[in-house]
Design a protein around this motif. Structure first.
Motif, short mmCIF file in Angstrom:
data_model
loop_
_atom_site.label_atom_id
_atom_site.label_comp_id
_atom_site.label_asym_id
_atom_site.label_seq_id
_atom_site.Cartn_x
_atom_site.Cartn_y
_atom_site.Cartn_z
N GLU A 13 0.64 -1.30 0.00
CA GLU A 13 0.07 0.35 0.02
C GLU A 13 0.86 1.70 -0.19
OE1 GLU A 13 -4.04 -1.36 2.59
OE2 GLU A 13 -2.37 -0.85 3.45
N ILE A 14 2.50 1.15 0.63
CA ILE A 14 2.91 2.39 0.54
C ILE A 14 3.33 2.98 -0.30
CG2 ILE A 14 5.38 3.26 1.81
CD1 ILE A 14 4.50 1.92 4.07
N SER A 15 3.80 1.12 -1.52
CA SER A 15 3.98 1.69 -2.52
C SER A 15 3.14 2.20 -3.56
CB SER A 15 4.89 0.54 -3.28
OG SER A 15 6.35 0.09 -2.80
N GLU A 16 2.89 1.72 -3.59
CA GLU A 16 1.36 2.24 -4.39
C GLU A 16 1.08 3.83 -4.35
OE1 GLU A 16 -3.26 1.54 -4.42
OE2 GLU A 16 -2.40 -0.08 -5.09
N LEU A 17 0.90 4.06 -2.89
CA LEU A 17 0.68 5.69 -2.55
C LEU A 17 2.39 5.93 -2.69
CD1 LEU A 17 -1.10 7.71 -0.19
CD2 LEU A 17 1.27 7.13 1.01
N GLU A 18 3.39 5.84 -3.02
CA GLU A 18 4.35 7.01 -3.55
C GLU A 18 4.37 6.66 -4.79
OE1 GLU A 18 7.67 6.01 0.30
OE2 GLU A 18 7.70 4.54 -1.37
N GLU A 20 1.55 6.90 -6.99
CA GLU A 20 0.25 7.79 -7.38
C GLU A 20 0.70 9.27 -6.94
OE1 GLU A 20 -2.54 7.56 -8.61
OE2 GLU A 20 -2.60 5.45 -8.42
N ILE A 21 1.82 9.48 -5.66
CA ILE A 21 2.05 10.50 -5.05
C ILE A 21 2.75 11.24 -6.48
CG2 ILE A 21 2.79 12.15 -3.60
CD1 ILE A 21 -0.09 11.54 -3.11
N ALA A 22 3.52 10.61 -6.54
CA ALA A 22 5.64 10.23 -7.47
C ALA A 22 4.58 11.32 -9.11
CB ALA A 22 5.85 9.80 -7.63
N GLN A 24 1.22 12.70 -9.92
CA GLN A 24 0.52 13.06 -9.57
C GLN A 24 1.53 14.77 -9.31
OE1 GLN A 24 -3.62 12.81 -8.05
NE2 GLN A 24 -2.68 10.88 -6.96
N THR A 25 2.09 14.91 -8.67
CA THR A 25 2.89 15.77 -8.34
C THR A 25 4.49 15.38 -8.35
OG1 THR A 25 3.82 15.23 -5.85
CG2 THR A 25 1.34 16.39 -6.54
N GLY A 26 5.18 14.88 -8.25
CA GLY A 26 6.09 14.54 -9.02
C GLY A 26 7.15 14.74 -7.34
N VAL A 27 7.10 14.30 -6.70
CA VAL A 27 7.22 14.24 -4.86
C VAL A 27 7.72 13.03 -4.69
CG1 VAL A 27 6.82 14.46 -2.59
CG2 VAL A 27 5.85 16.37 -4.48
N GLN A 28 8.77 12.17 -4.59
CA GLN A 28 9.18 11.32 -4.17
C GLN A 28 9.67 11.04 -2.75
OE1 GLN A 28 10.01 8.94 -5.65
NE2 GLN A 28 9.47 10.54 -7.69
N MET A 29 8.48 10.83 -2.61
CA MET A 29 7.99 10.23 0.02
C MET A 29 9.24 9.93 0.23
SD MET A 29 4.41 10.91 -0.67
CE MET A 29 3.80 10.55 1.53
N ALA A 30 9.71 9.95 1.23
CA ALA A 30 10.07 8.56 2.41
C ALA A 30 10.06 9.00 3.37
CB ALA A 30 11.82 10.10 2.39
N ASP A 59 -12.87 12.40 -1.33
CA ASP A 59 -14.19 11.56 -2.11
C ASP A 59 -13.65 10.63 -2.51
OD1 ASP A 59 -15.50 14.22 -1.86
OD2 ASP A 59 -14.73 15.21 -3.43
N ASP A 60 -12.58 9.38 -1.85
CA ASP A 60 -12.81 8.06 -2.62
C ASP A 60 -12.03 8.47 -3.66
OD1 ASP A 60 -14.13 6.43 -0.48
OD2 ASP A 60 -15.92 7.55 -1.41
N GLU A 61 -11.18 9.55 -4.11
CA GLU A 61 -10.00 9.25 -4.75
C GLU A 61 -8.83 9.06 -4.52
OE1 GLU A 61 -9.86 13.26 -6.90
OE2 GLU A 61 -12.34 13.63 -6.68
N ARG A 62 -7.96 9.30 -6.05
CA ARG A 62 -6.59 8.72 -5.57
C ARG A 62 -5.62 9.91 -4.63
NH1 ARG A 62 -3.68 8.38 -11.55
NH2 ARG A 62 -3.90 10.86 -10.92
#
Length: 160
Positions: A13-18, A20-22, A24-30, A59-62
């Protein structure tokens, strides 16, 4: 806001979240700890990254960055930049009007979630939904971004 449930995310779930964020926003979360907080009385759920509300599911989105999350990182995609005259309006939750926009990511499509940043320091003031393509956001009149979350709202003030 009342917490309905709270649990740590699995590694997949963490991998999928990271991812999606990357995307959409170009951010590499850590982060070391990712925790989903489901709220009973709100239209969104929050993901805490190392204890901070960095990601929101509206709203139950990404997943998408919160204002605090966007300011903790440096987003490079889906950013709409507003001039100094628009700051007070955007910070109070107003929708973004075309005359206040000085720049917008050309890849933005109508319906996309966007980060609204101020021109001088690049700080993110709000999260909104694009109503127009990014290439058509700069202009003279009309509403182009619907505000969904802004500095000072319940999500911005959220703490567990």
């Amino acid at each position: 806001m009342n917490v309905k449930s709270r649990h740590h995310l699995r590694s997949d779930e963490i991998s999928e979240l990271e991812e999606e964020i990357a995307a959409q926003t170009g951010v590499q979360m850590a982060g070391d700890a990712y925790e989903m907080v489901e709220l009973a009385d709100a239209d969104f759920d929050v993901v805490l990254v190392d204890g901070d509300p960095v990601v929101v599911y509206m709203d139950d989105e990404r997943p998408f960055l919160t204002v605090a999350g966007a300011n903790a990182y440096e987003p490079t995609k889906n950013v709409v930049t507003v001039d100094a005259g628009a700051i007070s309006f955007v910070s109070d939750g107003a929708d973004v009007m075309r005359p206040g926009i000085v720049d917008a990511d050309d890849d933005i499509e109508p319906g996309d979630l966007v980060l609204i940043a101020e021109e001088t320091h690049g700080k993110v003031l709000a999260v909104g939904r694009a109503l127009e393509p990014g290439a058509e956001m700069v202009g003279d009149s009309g509403k182009v971004v619907e505000s969904l979350h802004h500095v000072g709202d319940d999500l911005f003030e959220f703490a567990v």
